[in-house]
Design an enzyme around this catalytic site. Structure first.
Site, mmCIF file in Angstrom:
data_model
loop_
_atom_site.group_PDB
_atom_site.id
_atom_site.type_symbol
_atom_site.label_atom_id
_atom_site.label_comp_id
_atom_site.label_asym_id
_atom_site.label_seq_id
_atom_site.Cartn_x
_atom_site.Cartn_y
_atom_site.Cartn_z
ATOM 1 N N CYS A 5 0.863 -1.179 0.000
ATOM 2 C CA CYS A 5 0.000 0.000 0.000
ATOM 3 C C CYS A 5 0.899 1.229 0.000
ATOM 4 O O CYS A 5 1.707 1.407 0.914
ATOM 5 C CB CYS A 5 -0.874 -0.027 1.251
ATOM 6 S SG CYS A 5 -1.931 1.423 1.446
ATOM 7 N N CYS B 150 -1.309 3.572 -6.613
ATOM 8 C CA CYS B 150 -2.090 2.930 -5.551
ATOM 9 C C CYS B 150 -2.286 1.487 -5.990
ATOM 10 O O CYS B 150 -2.561 1.229 -7.174
ATOM 11 C CB CYS B 150 -3.431 3.641 -5.417
ATOM 12 S SG CYS B 150 -4.670 2.740 -4.467
ATOM 13 N N THR B 151 -2.130 0.556 -5.065
ATOM 14 C CA THR B 151 -2.128 -0.859 -5.470
ATOM 15 C C THR B 151 -3.505 -1.363 -5.910
ATOM 16 O O THR B 151 -3.608 -2.450 -6.487
ATOM 17 C CB THR B 151 -1.588 -1.747 -4.326
ATOM 18 O OG1 THR B 151 -2.344 -1.494 -3.133
ATOM 19 C CG2 THR B 151 -0.129 -1.462 -4.068
#
Ligand code: DGL
Length: 285
Positions: A97, A207-208
């Protein structure tokens, strides 16, 4: 400093063969977590690169998104999850994250002794991939406002123009498993337009959760724009750290992958199965 243990490398006519050092025989699991299901995009890279490693994954979905939470709230979540995963005998921790890395990685490394791998938006490769000299960064508000992101721009964003865009609501689309819905497409159009209007030809998925929207984002921005994320780089870095510290799993180990979620939705198993790509059981966290 940890003692470095090297594998033996044999070069013969069939290529290069790695012989595991006796110390590289650690069966303990690698733990990975995120504010929700987004870090599964990183977990996939880790599983592909390290297919013998047992993996634990925590989706802190009830607290997603982290992107609009205070730094102290995010740190408290990271500590709670790390305590849970370390109690499960994790040998390394991956903060999958960008937002949590920016808010808490220094504090986590100060508190815990195991190797901790974090991640940050891929500004450097995006700058290298850009012909226009203008790159876009899609990320959460928390990531874009962090000191770590400012430092990243200072180091790698000097020779390019960087256009940033906070994507409020996109994490929630992925949490609901809405990867190709019209409402998701509309948000992506809204967030990518300013980047395209300013001439960005490479865009960082910072952002993952966003790699799960890659196909939709590519459709919106067109094939001429390069999309870049950090999942593969994180997996490579993890492998190097485990190798250096003699923590890799034995070659013959058959990996298990275990998921935990505290999602308030009726069926987190359905969303995680869809994102992971095969049927999984999800325990309550
Ligand atoms: N996947 C997280 C990241 O990479 C999402 C953060 C959030 O929950 O807002 O930043």
């Amino acid at each position: 400093m940890p003692k470095t243990v090297y594998n033996t490398v044999i070069v013969n006519d069939t290529g290069i063969e790695m012989i595991a050092h006796p110390n590289i025989n650690n069966p303990k699991p690698i733990a990975v977590f995120d504010s929700g299901v987004g870090g599964i995009s990183v977990l996939k890279h880790i599983h592909r690169l390290l297919p013998n490693e047992h993996l634990l994954y925590v989706a802190d979905s009830i607290h997603a998104p982290y992107g609009n939470k205070s730094v102290s709230e995010i740190q408290a979540r990271c500590f709670a999850i790390a305590d849970f995963l370390i109690a499960k005998d994790a040998k390394a921790l991956v903060v999958a994250c960008n937002t949590a890395t920016a808010a808490a990685i220094d504090q986590m490394r100060a508190k815990y002794r195991l190797p901790i791998i974090g991640m940050e938006p891929a500004v450097k490769p995006a700058a290298a991939a850009s012909s226009s000299g203008i790159i876009g960064v899609l990320a959460t508000t928390g990531t874009l406002q962090s000191a770590q992101f400012a430092a990243l721009l200072e180091s790698y964003g000097r020779n390019v123009e960087v256009v940033t865009q906070a994507c409020v609501g996109l994490v929630e689309c992925v949490e609901r498993g809405e990867l190709s819905h019209d409402s998701t497409r509309a948000l992506i159009k809204q967030y990518c337009k300013p980047l395209l209007d300013q001439g960005a030809d490479s865009i960082v998925l910072g952002c993952t959760h966003y790699p799960f929207l890659k196909q939709l984002i590519q459709e919106v921005v067109g094939e001429g724009v390069v999309l870049i994320d950090t999942g593969a780089a994180v997996a490579n870095q993890l492998k190097s750290r485990l190798f250096e510290q003699g923590l890799l799993a034995p070659n013959h180990q058959i990996a298990s992958v275990n998921f935990w979620s505290n999602s308030p939705s009726a069926n987190p198993e359905q969303v995680i199965t869809h994102l992971w790509g095969e049927s999984v059981k999800v325990s309550n966290f």
